[in-house]
Design an enzyme around this catalytic site. Structure first.
Site, PDB file in Angstrom:
ATOM      1  N   LYS A 116      -2.369   4.156   1.311  1.00 20.29           N
ATOM      2  CA  LYS A 116      -3.011   3.197   0.206  1.00 20.29           C
ATOM      3  C   LYS A 116      -4.631   3.600   0.305  1.00 20.29           C
ATOM      4  O   LYS A 116      -5.114   3.747   1.547  1.00 20.29           O
ATOM      5  CB  LYS A 116      -2.839   1.829   0.523  1.00 20.29           C
ATOM      6  CG  LYS A 116      -1.689   1.152   0.079  1.00 20.29           C
ATOM      7  CD  LYS A 116      -1.637  -0.285   0.164  1.00 20.29           C
ATOM      8  CE  LYS A 116      -0.603  -1.098   1.066  1.00 20.29           C
ATOM      9  NZ  LYS A 116      -0.391  -2.013   1.362  1.00 20.29           N
ATOM     10  N   ARG A 154       5.718 -15.523   1.817  1.00 22.82           N
ATOM     11  CA  ARG A 154       5.047 -16.376   0.860  1.00 22.82           C
ATOM     12  C   ARG A 154       6.328 -16.826  -0.106  1.00 22.82           C
ATOM     13  O   ARG A 154       6.409 -18.017  -0.438  1.00 22.82           O
ATOM     14  CB  ARG A 154       4.114 -15.828  -0.035  1.00 22.82           C
ATOM     15  CG  ARG A 154       2.815 -15.506   0.840  1.00 22.82           C
ATOM     16  CD  ARG A 154       2.014 -14.434  -0.151  1.00 22.82           C
ATOM     17  NE  ARG A 154       2.705 -13.098  -0.023  1.00 22.82           N
ATOM     18  CZ  ARG A 154       2.193 -12.038  -0.884  1.00 22.82           C
ATOM     19  NH1 ARG A 154       0.927 -11.897  -1.043  1.00 22.82           N
ATOM     20  NH2 ARG A 154       2.877 -10.964  -0.747  1.00 22.82           N
ATOM     21  N   SER A 204      -3.911 -10.271  -1.725  1.00 23.41           N
ATOM     22  CA  SER A 204      -5.121  -9.341  -1.872  1.00 23.41           C
ATOM     23  C   SER A 204      -5.209  -8.714  -3.264  1.00 23.41           C
ATOM     24  O   SER A 204      -6.334  -8.484  -3.707  1.00 23.41           O
ATOM     25  CB  SER A 204      -5.476  -8.579  -1.011  1.00 23.41           C
ATOM     26  OG  SER A 204      -5.401  -9.203   0.457  1.00 23.41           O
ATOM     27  N   HIS A 240      -4.363 -15.640   4.262  1.00 25.89           N
ATOM     28  CA  HIS A 240      -4.440 -15.072   5.538  1.00 25.89           C
ATOM     29  C   HIS A 240      -4.964 -16.188   6.590  1.00 25.89           C
ATOM     30  O   HIS A 240      -4.621 -16.154   7.670  1.00 25.89           O
ATOM     31  CB  HIS A 240      -5.133 -13.696   5.418  1.00 25.89           C
ATOM     32  CG  HIS A 240      -4.675 -12.659   5.034  1.00 25.89           C
ATOM     33  ND1 HIS A 240      -5.068 -11.923   3.813  1.00 25.89           N
ATOM     34  CD2 HIS A 240      -3.447 -12.146   4.686  1.00 25.89           C
ATOM     35  CE1 HIS A 240      -4.262 -11.021   3.323  1.00 25.89           C
ATOM     36  NE2 HIS A 240      -3.448 -11.144   3.824  1.00 25.89           N
TER      37      HIS A 240
HETATM   38  O1  PNS Z   1      -0.491  -6.147   4.769  1.00 24.18           O
HETATM   39  P1  PNS Z   1       0.748  -5.243   4.693  1.00 24.18           P
HETATM   40  O2  PNS Z   1      -0.237  -3.912   4.015  1.00 24.18           O
HETATM   41  O3  PNS Z   1       1.632  -5.787   4.090  1.00 24.18           O
HETATM   42  O4  PNS Z   1       0.810  -4.733   6.203  1.00 24.18           O
HETATM   43  C1  PNS Z   1       1.782  -3.655   6.497  1.00 24.18           C
HETATM   44  C2  PNS Z   1       1.568  -3.248   8.087  1.00 24.18           C
HETATM   45  C3  PNS Z   1       0.375  -2.704   8.177  1.00 24.18           C
HETATM   46  C4  PNS Z   1       2.218  -4.216   8.776  1.00 24.18           C
HETATM   47  C5  PNS Z   1       2.830  -1.958   8.164  1.00 24.18           C
HETATM   48  O5  PNS Z   1       2.794  -1.081   6.982  1.00 24.18           O
HETATM   49  C6  PNS Z   1       2.638  -1.378   9.502  1.00 24.18           C
HETATM   50  O6  PNS Z   1       3.006  -2.000  10.477  1.00 24.18           O
HETATM   51  N1  PNS Z   1       2.055  -0.250   9.538  1.00 24.18           N
HETATM   52  C7  PNS Z   1       1.861   0.739  10.498  1.00 24.18           C
HETATM   53  C8  PNS Z   1       2.886   1.784  10.813  1.00 24.18           C
HETATM   54  C9  PNS Z   1       4.107   1.295  11.213  1.00 24.18           C
HETATM   55  O7  PNS Z   1       4.441   0.889  12.318  1.00 24.18           O
HETATM   56  N2  PNS Z   1       5.190   1.735  10.286  1.00 24.18           N
HETATM   57  C10 PNS Z   1       6.819   1.278  10.646  1.00 24.18           C
HETATM   58  C11 PNS Z   1       7.072  -0.337  10.270  1.00 24.18           C
HETATM   59  S1  PNS Z   1       8.744  -0.484  10.409  1.00 24.18           S
END
Ligand code: PNS
Length: 161
Positions: free
Chosen positions: A42, A91, A129, A18
């Site tokens: 989560k 990645r 993570s 990150h």
């Molecule tokens: O590090 P992560 O857990 O892969 O991040 C995922 C994240 C936070 C980017 C994604 O879950 C997100 O944007 N959540 C916010 C809710 C939302 O907008 N959902 C629709 C996504 S298309």
């Protein structure tokens, strides 16, 4: 025109992968906001406050980077922050399918926001993570995967002396 980018994620906890991506983004965009999702399904290991703390230490010295948290839809947060770009790291090919789906859905939800995919250094392409937490829980060495402060906090969570 100044470009403000948002790098969203769980960051539970921030890894060197990150940090590498944040450093790369900071050279491309005028401002980068690292945004931690608050309302996740989560159950995180670290609280949002702990994650903000770890990220703030990790970005020390990067003057155009800030850290915050958000709840609700990412595109709503990005629009409200008057940002134009969502940064996501890829990645490996295995990340791409999910990231593509999310980027296209976000585009459908807001046509004012573009997703930019970035590649971390190859040396971090295996890093996550989730794996780091598992290794720390089982007493393995994580010193080269996370910043020193995060390493200490992880061992603290799992009571390693
Ligand atoms: O590090 P992560 O857990 O892969 O991040 C995922 C994240 C936070 C980017 C994604 O879950 C997100 O944007 N959540 C916010 C809710 C939302 O907008 N959902 C629709 C996504 S298309």
């Amino acid at each position: 025109m100044k470009i403000h980018a948002v790098y969203p994620g769980s960051f539970d906890p921030v890894t060197n992968g990150h940090v590498d991506l944040i450093q790369r983004s900071a050279t491309l965009f005028d401002h980068v906001t690292v945004a931690i999702l608050r309302n996740t399904e989560k159950v995180p290991l670290f609280s949002v406050e702990e994650r903000i703390d770890m990220l703030e230490q990790a970005i020390r010295g990067l003057d155009n980077v800030s850290v915050t948290s958000f709840a609700g839809l990412l595109v709503d947060y990005v629009e409200q922050a008057q940002a134009a770009v969502i940064i996501r790291g890829i990645r490996a090919i295995s990340d791409y399918e999910y990231e593509l789906q999310m980027a296209l859905m976000n585009r459908r939800l807001s046509n004012k926001v573009e997703t930019v995919f970035m590649l971390p250094a190859e040396s971090y392409s295996f890093l996550s993570s989730k794996l780091v937490k598992e290794i720390a829980r089982l007493g393995g060495c994580i010193g080269s995967f996370v910043p020193a402060d995060v390493e200490k906090r992880l061992y603290g969570k799992f009571q390693k002396k």
